[in-house]
Design an enzyme around this catalytic site. Structure first.
Site: not given
Lengths: 470, 358
Positions: A325-326
């Site tokens: 996701h990040g």
């Protein structure tokens, strides 16, 4: 271009007009491919090259893997695919993060190292299309599918605009067969596609952006200024915001694809009505969780190994899912928490043969799952650990003032309660089944209200879809 | 429980939704037409919603125009006070409105100073307290960051801003993101709800029609905002009493003494801009009545504006020094749309006389 933008509407209308004016199926696919590249170029033209490289490398490697007889050669070719795809992802998404992490580790040892931020711009959708393209070479390697022979079809599979930048992550067996025969789009399917698109835009632009996001932004910007009640409301609001934002995007993608005669997989199914965490992950971002399950979790041995190892596998998969996701440790923490919950749940089921019979017990488990999932969204949403700690402190503050406007509180409570009720009641029912229970009058009224709301109330500052940053 | 391979499009509602969709869409169009007509009947005009995207579009324009640009930087006084058509006609330059309502605008000036593409002329709002270093951070900084990180290189963002502003210019129901309850109130309580007094164009020029506001309440609120301290309004039923209360409150605080050091940052920015071959002028806009009283008390000329003007490498122009800028300001701080063109014309005349445009 975002689905809830004027630009996309114009683009979509032009695409539809061209698509249905071209008779030849190959010509239609070529037009869709060009449109998809234009769609991607509308963000940042140079990054089209990345998409093109990713597509062509995996297409060639797929053919080579398919033709290779020796396992060692197949492995080497797969390694190249992994290296190219994960290399792109690693460089664009994690280079700065790794640099910074290295500096922090060195600092622990008293070594001063101040790296200059590389200032790398993250190509939109790179996490999605690399996983999609990678799934193809993995499927060919595992002999689940034969290598694709048509570069046009394969290119369309990777770049198909409705799902290019934020999923659903489509698998080759789901999409490529659809390219082999001309898509027949009946009026019913076309209009249902438009209806799903409308639902998606309403969910994103009205429920997520107008109804919930302002409260989330306000509280997370300065948690210390808020009391426990407002902080809890913001936590629940973010649960709603991220669902309506991302499920809304997925519905738009499915609807837009449907108007062109293509089927895309479901990506959400009443996740907040889940009975436990494994059920939650069968309902939330289904295309990613199933990707992680099929290509990562099973490769690690899944649950066919000792319970302790299974727990470790779950933890590892979720941490990597978090980092997908990040590039931030808060996402890793989010993954650790989810992995821990999954491992504990798996252990309990394994040890106690855990089964729920009564409706009350099921309802209690659903609510508990929703509450815990909502709390896990805090590290996901927080801007760093300081913000996370401030938010956690706000949840248990006894002396905080009530800052949020009453109208905001009512809006958030209403939207979240309605969402929860819907997820609990409709957990076994599909959207179209719900819709067909309504009388034609109610259906028409619903479409009228949704359309009117979207037109009148969604003209504020446009917010990017949350998942565009991943 | 669906597996991941289930597809929504494999399953269509029975009976089909065609007719319901068509009727729903028709009803929506009719409903929207009714709302639009009703809003116009009440007196609403289409207005573009000022946003970071709209600002970013103008920021890009400022870079593209280079020497032909006349860039306006500041807050609401600059945005409401300048007539862009008059500016263009009188100067031959292309005005670009970068003022941000209610903002701390120095980050905008800093951004323009850093950008080598900005070589035009700049007019900067001269609220003296906003020209000091270490001002609070606000959306001006956010908008500058947005331009560089999420707008400048994105084709779609630019096209969408253009399209959106064109649509907003045509429809009153796009009036700046009216909240649902507020819209409902406006549609159903004729006479009690006034149209928006602010109207924004796609180029971010903004008109204020003070005939649409409720006076003296509007003026009182502006004074209280300028004062920044609460006043118990109970028993205050005349202008005299209000002035007395404001004066009493004002005297509880000391005047601010500004030093040259506090303007060093702004002056440095001005030097950077001038070193690029650009020219800039700081304009202290007019203010009247209690708003001016507050400003004069808080920031006395000799310890504020004069200190700044004495050290500024740029032209520092104070409208308070010239009787031709004594316009009637309905709220004490901003020009009405009816005076804007004349104010702009007079300002250009003065600046030309001072050699700013040569």
């Amino acid at each position: 271009m975002q689905f809830d933008s004027f630009l996309f509407l114009i683009f979509w209308l032009v695409v539809l007009a061209l698509y249905y004016s071209i008779r030849d199926w190959r010509g239609r696919k070529l037009m869709l491919l060009i449109a998809s590249y234009l769609f991607y170029a509308a963000w940042n033209p140079p990054f089209v090259v990345l998409l093109w490289i990713s597509t062509n490398v995996d297409f060639c490697l797929g053919k080579l893997i398919g033709a290779a007889q020796h396992q060692s050669r197949r492995k080497a070719l797969l390694a190249v695919s992994l290296l190219v795809n994960l290399g792109f992802l690693g460089f664009f998404k994690y280079a700065d993060f790794l640099n910074q992490t290295a500096a922090e580790i060195l600092a622990w040892f008293g070594i001063g190292y101040q790296p200059q931020p590389l200032g790398i711009v993250l190509p939109i959708g790179i996490s999605f299309y690399t996983f999609q393209s990678l799934s193809y070479t993995l499927d060919v390697y595992q002999r689940k599918i034969a290598a694709e022979t048509s570069l046009l079809d394969f290119s369309l599979f990777v770049t198909f605009f409705p799902q290019l930048v934020a999923g659903p992550i489509v698998r080759a067996p789901q999409f490529l067969p659809q390219c082999k025969t001309p898509r027949q789009t009946g009026a019913d399917q076309f209009v249902w596609g438009l209806t799903l698109f409308l639902f998606g835009v309403f969910a994103k632009a009205i429920l997520a952006d107008v109804g919930l996001a302002p409260v989330v932004d306000q509280v997370y910007a300065d948690p210390a200024a808020f009391g426990a009640a407002d902080a809890w409301l913001a936590v629940l609001a973010f649960s709603g915001q991220i669902f309506f934002d991302f499920a809304g995007y997925s519905l738009c993608a499915i609807g837009a694809a449907m108007t062109l005669g293509f089927s895309l997989p479901d990506n959400f199914h009443c996740p907040y009505g889940a009975l436990g965490f494994s059920d939650f992950w069968r309902r939330w971002h289904i295309s990613l969780s199933s990707w992680l399950r099929d290509y990562l979790y099973f490769s690690l041995g899944g649950n066919r190994v000792r319970p302790l190892r299974t727990g470790f596998n779950l933890l590892l998969v979720m941490v990597l899912g978090g980092l997908w996701h990040g590039a931030a440790w808060t996402f890793a923490l989010w993954g650790v928490i989810h992995g821990t919950f999954l491992a504990v749940e798996h252990g309990l089921k394994h040890a106690a043969g855990f089964r729920l019979e009564s409706s009350a017990a099921k309802l209690a488990l659903m609510l508990a799952t929703f509450l815990l999932v909502s709390l896990t969204w805090i590290p996901f949403r927080a801007q760093g650990f300081e913000n996370l700690a401030a938010m956690a402190a706000a949840l248990v503050r006894s002396d905080g003032a009530a800052v949020l406007a009453q109208s905001s509180r009512i809006a958030v409570a209403g939207i979240v309660a309605a969402m929860l009720l819907w997820h609990i009641l409709a957990r076994e029912i599909r959207l179209e089944q719900i819709f067909q229970r309504f009388s034609p009058m109610v259906r028409g009224a619903l479409i009228a209200v949704l359309t009117t709301s979207v037109v009148i109330f969604s003209n504020g500052d446009s917010r990017a879809f949350i998942y565009f940053q991943f | 429980m669906p597996s991941f391979i289930s597809n929504s499009s494999d399953r269509l509602p029975k009976p089909a939704v065609k007719r319901a969709f068509g009727l729903g869409l028709l009803a929506a169009v009719l409903l929207l037409a009714v709302v639009e007509l009703r809003l116009r009947q009440i007196g609403f005009q289409p207005t573009v919603q000022d946003s970071k995207e709209l600002w970013a579009a103008q920021r890009g324009k400022a870079a593209l125009l280079g020497k032909r640009a006349l860039v306006l930087v500041g807050d609401s006084r600059m945005q409401l006070g300048m007539d862009l058509d008059v500016l263009a006609a009188e100067t031959g330059l292309m005005p670009v409105q970068l003022a941000i309502d209610g903002s701390e605008f120095l980050p905008v000036l800093a951004d323009l100073a850093r950008d080598p593409a900005i070589t035009g002329k700049l007019l900067v709002s001269g609220d003296v307290w906003k020209l000091t270093a270490n001002r609070p951070r606000d959306r001006a900084e956010e908008w500058v960051e947005f331009y560089h990180r999420k707008y400048k290189d994105l084709v779609s963002a630019k096209l969408e801003t253009l399209l959106k502003s064109q649509v907003q210019q045509q429809l009153a129901l796009y009036g700046g993101g009216i909240p649902p309850l507020e819209l409902f109130k406006r549609l159903t309580t004729p006479g009690k709800v006034r149209p928006l007094y602010l109207k924004t164009d796609a180029n971010r020029e903004r008109d204020a029609d003070y005939e649409l506001v409720e006076q003296p309440g509007f003026y009182i609120n502006r004074v209280l905002r300028s004062l920044g301290q609460p006043i118990n309004m109970a028993g205050i039923d005349t202008q005299q009493k209000f002035e007395q209360a404001v004066g009493d409150k004002l005297r509880q605080s000391a005047a601010v003494q500004l030093s040259a050091d506090q303007f060093a940052y702004t002056n440095d920015l001005a030097r950077q801009i001038k070193n690029k071959g650009s020219n800039l002028a700081f304009i202290n806009f007019p203010s009247t009545a209690l708003v001016r009283t507050i400003e004069e008390y808080r920031f006395p000329r000799e310890a504020g504006w004069d200190v700044f003007a004495g050290h500024s490498p740029a032209l520092a122009f104070n409208c308070w020094d010239y009787p031709e800028f004594d316009f009637a300001l309905p709220d004490g701080a901003h020009l009405d749309q009816r005076d804007k063109a004349e104010f702009t014309r007079r300002l250009v005349v003065k600046l030309k006389a001072l050699g700013f445009f040569s």
